[in-house]
Design an enzyme around this catalytic site. Structure first.
Site, short mmCIF file in Angstrom:
data_model
loop_
_atom_site.label_atom_id
_atom_site.label_comp_id
_atom_site.label_asym_id
_atom_site.label_seq_id
_atom_site.Cartn_x
_atom_site.Cartn_y
_atom_site.Cartn_z
N HIS A 1 39.29 41.43 42.09
CA HIS A 1 38.37 40.53 42.79
C HIS A 1 36.99 41.16 42.90
O HIS A 1 35.97 40.46 42.79
CB HIS A 1 38.90 40.21 44.19
CG HIS A 1 40.19 39.46 44.20
ND1 HIS A 1 41.38 40.05 44.60
CD2 HIS A 1 40.50 38.19 43.87
CE1 HIS A 1 42.35 39.16 44.52
NE2 HIS A 1 41.86 38.02 44.07
N SER B 1 47.20 40.65 43.55
CA SER B 1 47.51 40.74 44.98
C SER B 1 48.99 40.96 45.20
O SER B 1 49.41 41.60 46.18
CB SER B 1 47.05 39.47 45.70
OG SER B 1 45.65 39.30 45.57
#
Length: 288
Positions: free
Chosen positions: A40, A197
């Site tokens: 990210h 994640s």
């Protein structure tokens, strides 16, 4: 300083002020479900390099989850996410509650965006409705973050989620969203494991086992580069032999249609459960 907003109205007001103050020609958006990592961060750096104003969303979208348990277990850490946004120079963050995005959920939204046949194959076949949920929330986010005046919206998506990227790109083209989609290369650990994640849910033993996915992809890339037989059945067997790895699919598809192909250029996609954690990865197979 990164400003945290919790409502759509609050975000729109802050964005309007910031675009006007900076006379911004564009706004960069990084849509996420939180649990941020260096993948990210790479998206945020790309957005920061391109745009006077950079925004991110942190929203675990229930429409993307078939399993209530999977939704419940998805990692959440707003403080850590905000710290990463601050470090990467994000200006505005929207972190809404479900009720803010979907009033009266689960009875809403009534009208949703369909991903068509592209969302029903590969990852979509294993997770029915997932990509319709993606298309619906992304279309909402594009409307929410649409800047006023002449500024244009640019949205940054990682190539790790290749099917998602292709569906969002097709949605923008088919529905004439005034949004530029910017793909950003997959970020990997030194082991080759794609950053995700969901890696936070892996044990150390399972993290080592998960490298079987990227190893198969890199082996396939090498074979394609040298004109050798792809031997997908052999690579599938190799992945299945890794401890605690249950392979869902390993396919080579046309990058434009997601349909199986034996020609280059192509896209190789893999998905598997490592323990109880579902992981996906992909790699481009360029033409000779």
């Amino acid at each position: 300083m990164t400003v945290l907003t919790r409502t759509i109205a609050e975000l729109r007001n802050a964005l309007t002020r910031l675009v006007a103050e900076r006379e911004a020609h564009s706004v960069g958006l990084v849509p996420t479900m939180g649990a941020l990592h260096q993948g990210h961060a790479a998206l945020m750096r790309a957005a920061r390099a391109d745009n006077p104003v950079v925004c991110a969303s942190l929203f675990v979208n229930p429409l993307q989850f078939e399993s209530p348990l999977d939704l419940e277990l998805y990692p959440r850490d707003l403080d850590a996410d905000m710290a990463l946004c601050e470090a990467e120079g994000v200006d505005l963050v929207l972190a809404p509650e479900v009720e803010e995005m979907y009033p009266n959920h689960p009875d809403s939204p009534i009208v949703r965006v369909t991903s068509g046949h592209m969302g029903q194959i590969l990852e979509g076949a294993s997770r029915p409705g997932h990509f319709d949920g993606v298309a619906t929330v992304v279309s909402k986010l594009f409307n929410i973050f649409d800047p006023e005046g002449p500024a244009r919206l640019k949205a940054y998506f990682g190539q790790k989620d290749a099917q998602q990227l292709m569906i969002v790109s097709r949605m923008v083209a088919d529905l004439d969203f005034p949004v530029t989609i910017v793909p950003v290369p997959t970020q990997r650990e030194e082991s080759g494991l794609a950053l995700s994640s969901r890696n936070l849910l892996l044990t150390e033993e399972h993290r080592r086992a998960a490298t079987a996915l990227s190893s198969a992809l890199f082996e396939l890339l090498d074979r394609a580069a040298h004109g050798a037989d792809w031997d997908l059945s052999g690579l599938r067997r190799q992945v299945r032999e890794a401890p605690d790895v249950i392979l869902d699919y390993l396919e080579v598809v046309d990058p434009g249609t997601l349909l199986p192909t034996e020609s280059l250029p192509a896209l190789a996609l893999i998905a598997a459960y490592v323990g109880s954690v579902r992981l996906i990865d992909n790699i481009e197979l360029p033409a000779h």
